[in-house]
Design an enzyme around this catalytic site. Structure first.
Site, short mmCIF file in Angstrom:
data_model
loop_
_atom_site.label_atom_id
_atom_site.label_comp_id
_atom_site.label_asym_id
_atom_site.label_seq_id
_atom_site.Cartn_x
_atom_site.Cartn_y
_atom_site.Cartn_z
N GLY A 146 0.74 -1.26 -0.04
CA GLY A 146 -0.11 -0.04 0.00
C GLY A 146 0.68 1.25 0.10
CD GLU A 197 9.54 -0.13 6.30
OE1 GLU A 197 9.79 -0.83 7.12
OE2 GLU A 197 8.73 0.10 5.34
N GLY A 215 6.19 -6.25 3.11
CA GLY A 215 5.86 -7.75 2.97
C GLY A 215 6.28 -8.13 1.73
CB ALA A 271 4.94 -17.21 -0.71
CB VAL A 295 5.42 6.73 12.21
CG1 VAL A 295 4.58 7.83 12.86
CG2 VAL A 295 6.29 7.32 11.12
CG HIS A 306 -1.91 -14.12 4.25
ND1 HIS A 306 -2.42 -15.02 3.40
CD2 HIS A 306 -0.72 -13.56 3.58
CE1 HIS A 306 -1.42 -15.64 2.67
NE2 HIS A 306 -0.38 -14.55 2.71
N GLY A 362 -2.85 -3.47 4.21
CA GLY A 362 -3.79 -4.51 4.61
C GLY A 362 -4.85 -4.48 5.54
#
Length: 562
Positions: free
Chosen positions: A15, A34, A85, A90, A225, A472, A505
């Protein structure tokens, strides 16, 4: 405080990377913060035993790519680093089936399957999706297992984001007309999820982030952050900008706190990171208008991690050869099973395995396990970790069922904010999946027949102790038609704070039953396609106005016309 950037993006996963590139293309100045480290291909761990470069435990000076978090109801596996991620996923990029788009949480807003379709196409092109080309004993066993369960027609090779060029050979950028980095053809080493040292994996560093940096986007790694403060004008309390404070990741004393001001903030720190930050800001009163739905509809993709193993590595060809996930089938309409592998020597995750114990014995899973071992002590041999990756295929089980957790914030005894969970809306989050167990047993039988070796199915210690594992972790800041329905509006703006956006996500509103990366990317592509170009009028309706389906706003950045 003066505005230093037009946009601050928190996180650089699927995202965040989309937000960074598309905002830059529309003429905005962009800073990406990051929490994880930056990796060149050669910096990744050679095997999963290299804890410092593989595991994420910053307080212990481990700045690797694999996060592991524990909640009362689930053990969470997630990613860390510049590229999020994509560094340890995978490579698997499915479009979800129809039930995802028709989920009652968001189906009443628009026809999501139709509206997201062009953005899935864009995401697939950007991530270089192709059909897996690997074939070996694991793939043949998967197909045989599907046929044995009567669902052979559902077997398929996975769509993956991998460069299958000449194996091991370096070539000019094959994807973006020379604008991207050079690439190396896949060698099928199996270590996709430890970090691709070959350079064949289409991580976000190879596409979205590489292109974003060419447009001037600044990426600061190892910055966590810790605060987002709305800045308001004298006239009203509507924020006109946000002060975003970050500290050096993992620092005990010299935290090097720094604050930057931006008109727009995109929160994309992954579901765990974004929820942890938002819950802390809500509890501290920093963002009091956040929806009360924060943390609700947190999903695990109704997931379990099981497996099938051989007693020894088969002669001639071990099971670690190939990309991480190569095939899948559906044991029933709601359940999806994929085979997963690690490369030779990457056996650390094998420490999570256990004997497959059903959940319908009438006793606790742990008690059933102890009784089984007492009756047949030789089953302990099945727990050996020797050459685990070369004789095992993991069974990743996912479902589209409507179950969820409710996640909330909690103050840690040592300071700071953490997360806790309880069962949420819909069915209870499953601690065992019968069709998944049946698939693991069928895979073990087929694997033994394929190789001629003794085989057995496997479970996990987490599942046997009553909580599943998930790779997930999704939701908790979902799309809703009003603040009473969700945390963000249909344009991914945070309700009550339209200058805040969520594109990771945590914005996934339902269980997908497939790997979520392509959907996170597609949803972010759609959200960013509706941003105006810098300095133009915003075409999106004000929050609270009826939903309007809008055409994408073409980017007008001068660099795109040179």
């Amino acid at each position: 405080m003066r505005t230093e950037y037009d946009v601050v993006v928190i996180g650089s996963g699927f995202g965040g990377s989309v937000a960074a590139l598309r905002a830059a293309e529309k003429g905005y100045s962009v800073l990406v913060l990051e929490a994880g480290a930056r990796f060149a291909d050669a910096d990744f761990a050679e095997t999963s035993w290299d804890a410092r470069r593989y595991l994420w435990a910053p307080k212990l000076k481990c700045f690797g790519i694999q996060r592991i978090h524990k909640l009362p109801d689930v053990l969470v596996l997630a990613g860390a680093g510049v590229g999020g991620g994509s560094l340890n996923y995978a490579n698997t990029l499915y479009v979800p089936p129809a039930p995802f788009f028709a989920d009652r949480q968001w189906a009443g807003i628009t026809d999501w399957q139709e509206e997201l379709a062009p953005h899935y196409s864009t995401a697939s092109r950007m991530l270089g999706v192709v059909v897996n080309r690997c074939e070996g004993p694991a793939e043949r066993a998967m197909q045989a297992a599907a046929e044995a369960m009567g669902v052979g027609e559902t077997y398929r090779k996975t769509p993956v984001g991998v460069f299958f060029g000449p194996p091991g050979q370096r070539v000019p950028d094959p994807y973006f007309g020379g604008a991207g980095p050079e690439r190396t053809g896949c060698t099928e080493c199996g270590n996709c999820m430890v970090g691709c040292r070959v350079g064949a994996k289409n991580t976000l560093v190879k596409n979205y982030l590489a292109l974003a940096e060419r447009l001037g986007v600044v990426i600061e790694p190892l910055r966590t952050v810790v605060d987002i403060a709305p800045l308001t004008s004298a006239a009203d309390d509507v924020p006109t900008a946000y002060a975003v404070a970050s500290v050096r990741s993992g620092a005990w004393v010299r935290k090097s706190r720094h604050t930057v001001v931006a008109r727009e903030v995109v929160i994309a720190a992954g579901t765990w990171g974004s929820q942890q930050l938002l819950h802390a800001l809500k509890e501290r009163g920093r963002l009091p208008r956040l929806s009360a739905r924060l943390g609700e509809l947190t999903r695990t993709n109704s997931e379990a991690l099981l497996g099938a193993s051989l007693a020894r590595v088969p002669d001639g060809e071990d099971l670690s050869h190939g990309v991480a996930i190569t095939s899948s089938f559906h044991p029933d309409a709601e359940t999806h099973v994929e085979n997963v592998r690690y490369g030779p020597g990457s056996n650390a995750m094998g420490l999570l395995k256990s004997i497959l114990v059903p959940g319908d014995s009438g006793h606790s899973r742990a008690g059933t396990l102890v009784r089984a071992l007492a009756r047949e002590p030789r089953m302990l041999n099945e727990l050996s970790n020797r050459a685990w990756s070369q004789r095992t295929i993991i069974a990743l089980v996912m479902q589209t069922r409507d179950n969820s957790l409710t996640v909330s914030g909690r103050r840690r005894p040592a300071g700071g904010w953490g997360l806790t969970s309880r069962q949420g809306h819909g069915e209870p989050n499953p601690s065992w999946i019968p069709s998944g167990h049946a698939a693991a047993r069928a895979m073990a039988t087929a694997l033994g027949a394929e190789t001629g070796e003794r085989s057995f199915p496997g479970g996990s210690w987490a599942e046997n102790l009553g909580f599943p594992m998930t790779a997930h972790f999704l939701g908790g800041a979902v799309i809703g038609a009003t603040p009473a329905d969700g945390v963000i509006d249909p344009y991914h703006r945070v309700w009550g704070y339209p200058g805040l956006h969520i594109t990771d996500g945590s914005a996934i509103s339902a269980n997908l039953g497939v790997n979520p990366s392509l959907t996170i990317t597609a949803q972010a592509e759609r959200a960013m396609s509706l941003w105006p170009n810098a300095g133009d009028l915003d075409p999106r309706p004000a929050q609270g106005a009826p939903y309007v389906r809008l055409a994408p706003v073409p980017a007008q950045h001068p660099a795109l016309r040179e």
